[in-house]
Design a protein around this motif. Structure first.
Motif, PDB file in Angstrom:
ATOM      1  N   TYR A   4       0.837  -1.206   0.000  1.00 54.37           N
ATOM      2  CA  TYR A   4       0.000   0.000   0.000  1.00 54.37           C
ATOM      3  C   TYR A   4       0.870   1.253   0.000  1.00 54.37           C
ATOM      4  CZ  TYR A   4      -3.111   3.630   1.799  1.00 54.37           C
ATOM      5  OH  TYR A   4      -3.808   4.791   1.980  1.00 54.37           O
ATOM      6  N   ARG A   7       2.412   1.761  -3.415  1.00 50.84           N
ATOM      7  CA  ARG A   7       1.395   2.232  -4.357  1.00 50.84           C
ATOM      8  C   ARG A   7       1.070   3.704  -4.142  1.00 50.84           C
ATOM      9  NH1 ARG A   7      -1.834  -1.416  -3.311  1.00 50.84           N
ATOM     10  NH2 ARG A   7      -3.335  -0.357  -1.949  1.00 50.84           N
ATOM     11  N   ARG A   8       0.987   4.120  -2.883  1.00 52.52           N
ATOM     12  CA  ARG A   8       0.675   5.517  -2.586  1.00 52.52           C
ATOM     13  C   ARG A   8       1.835   6.437  -2.996  1.00 52.52           C
ATOM     14  NH1 ARG A   8      -1.946   8.057  -2.922  1.00 52.52           N
ATOM     15  NH2 ARG A   8      -2.241   9.457  -1.152  1.00 52.52           N
ATOM     16  N   ASN A  11       1.679   6.818  -6.719  1.00 47.22           N
ATOM     17  CA  ASN A  11       0.598   7.725  -7.092  1.00 47.22           C
ATOM     18  C   ASN A  11       0.976   9.183  -6.796  1.00 47.22           C
ATOM     19  OD1 ASN A  11      -1.030   5.627  -7.945  1.00 47.22           O
ATOM     20  ND2 ASN A  11      -2.081   5.418  -5.990  1.00 47.22           N
ATOM     21  N   ALA A  12       1.708   9.396  -5.698  1.00 45.37           N
ATOM     22  CA  ALA A  12       2.128  10.749  -5.345  1.00 45.37           C
ATOM     23  C   ALA A  12       3.094  11.303  -6.390  1.00 45.37           C
ATOM     24  CB  ALA A  12       2.772  10.750  -3.966  1.00 45.37           C
ATOM     25  N   LEU A 317      -0.204  12.189   1.621  1.00 40.57           N
ATOM     26  CA  LEU A 317       0.360  10.853   1.757  1.00 40.57           C
ATOM     27  C   LEU A 317       0.517  10.486   3.226  1.00 40.57           C
ATOM     28  CD1 LEU A 317       1.758   8.318   0.599  1.00 40.57           C
ATOM     29  CD2 LEU A 317       3.891   9.643   0.545  1.00 40.57           C
ATOM     30  N   ASP A 320      -2.957   9.722   4.700  1.00 40.75           N
ATOM     31  CA  ASP A 320      -3.426   8.383   4.341  1.00 40.75           C
ATOM     32  C   ASP A 320      -2.818   7.317   5.249  1.00 40.75           C
ATOM     33  OD1 ASP A 320      -4.989   9.382   2.361  1.00 40.75           O
ATOM     34  OD2 ASP A 320      -3.618   8.919   0.718  1.00 40.75           O
TER      35      ASP A 320
END
Length: 333
Positions: A4, A7-8, A11-12, A317, A320
């Motif tokens: 996770y 992936r974050r 994406n950032a 980020l 999250d």
């Protein structure tokens, strides 16, 4: 959790690339579409044809927009040279551009202003979270009382009044009339922590008054909803102390939306509190953005925009990742 996180982060990074593309396009492609010459924004409308051609060559403004964007990304990674054949100007990585109006690289210029904005944002954030959450909890626990109505009236005033009005009013009262506080002035924290706090206390209070109002209303609404849940009644029926019920169960469940809003507010504030810095004459990122707009200094405006985008993406980020700490159900999901 590791998957996770990866992936974050991916994406950032992708989000930042999209932001750089859109921002670069707005600042360098839109002027061409409207028929204006970006070179005029750098050296003024009275420049001669030779000077205009020299600046176009040096900045690569005659290249296709994709080529210009590629050079911009390369400058962020390894630095960049601006050359028109005779004169070469080097910009070290990460190169956010070169301001030919101030004859300075954008990156070190903005980095020198980040401590001011960072100090302003952190101090104000601590105040508005503590005051806003505490006020919201007390209002929810004393629903319908005079305390509740007074707190929500103050919160409504905080949301409604513009920052330049409250800032000027606070300066007039606390600095010039009562003389309780000194003029707003930034002193590096490591140089003198006491002067650092004294010089920023009024901007902190002004910003906190604006943001705490939102947090008080949001906390109150979340607390009222949570206090009616079955698990709160069960906790009370088991004989838990009211402080434990409120602090560990009710407040913790209502923190998730607050953390989301805090991430957006704090990230945006790190990009520069334009009005606050202008009112109190603090030379942070917001002040630089305002100066760049006044002087049509595109590299400065572009640099502030990208730094603000970086802070917002980075803080979100972190937010999250904090969800799993605050609410175990997020980790299970």
């Amino acid at each position: 959790m590791l998957a996770y996180l990866i992936r974050r982060i991916f994406n950032a990074v992708l989000t930042l690339l999209v932001v750089t593309l859109v921002t670069f396009g707005i600042f360098f492609m839109v002027p061409k579409l409207t028929g204006s010459d970006p070179a005029l924004l750098y050296i003024g409308k009275t420049a001669d044809a030779v000077s205009l051609e020299g600046i176009r060559t040096k900045l690569g403004l005659a290249d296709p927009i994709i080529v210009q964007y590629g050079k911009f990304l390369k400058g962020l990674a390894v630095g960049r040279d601006y050359s028109n054949g005779n004169d070469v100007t080097h910009c070290d990585a990460p190169c956010l551009g070169y301001s030919f109006k101030t004859d300075q690289e954008v990156t070190p210029l903005l980095l020198s202003d980040i401590p001011v904005t960072l100090s302003l944002a952190i101090g104000a954030a601590v105040l508005w979270v503590l005051i806003g959450v505490a006020t919201g909890v007390l209002s929810a626990l004393r629903r319908g009382t005079f305390l509740d109505r007074a707190a929500m009236t103050g919160a409504l005033a905080g949301v409604s009044l513009p920052i330049y009005f409250t800032g000027l009013l606070a300066s007039a009262i606390f600095i010039y009339w009562l003389g309780w506080l000194p003029n707003a002035l930034y002193t590096p924290f490591l140089e003198n922590p006491l002067l650092w706090a004294q010089g920023l206390i009024l901007p902190w209070i002004t910003l906190a008054f604006l943001f705490a109002a939102t947090y008080a209303r949001l906390t109150r609404a979340n607390m009222l909803e949570t206090l009616g849940e079955d698990y709160i009644r069960t906790a009370r029926a088991k004989g838990l102390r009211e402080r434990t019920v409120i602090g560990k169960h009710a407040l913790r469940s209502g923190l998730t939306p607050l953390v989301t809003v805090f991430g957006l507010d704090f990230g945006a504030l790190l990009g520069g509190a334009v009005l606050t810095e202008a009112v109190f004459n603090l030379r942070g990122l917001g002040f630089q953005a305002l100066q760049g707009i006044r002087q049509n200094d595109l590299p400065i405006i572009l640099g502030v925009t990208l730094i603000a985008a970086f802070f917002i993406v980075f803080i979100n980020l972190i937010v999250d990742l904090l969800y799993g700490v605050i609410d175990p159900r997020v980790r299970l999901g």
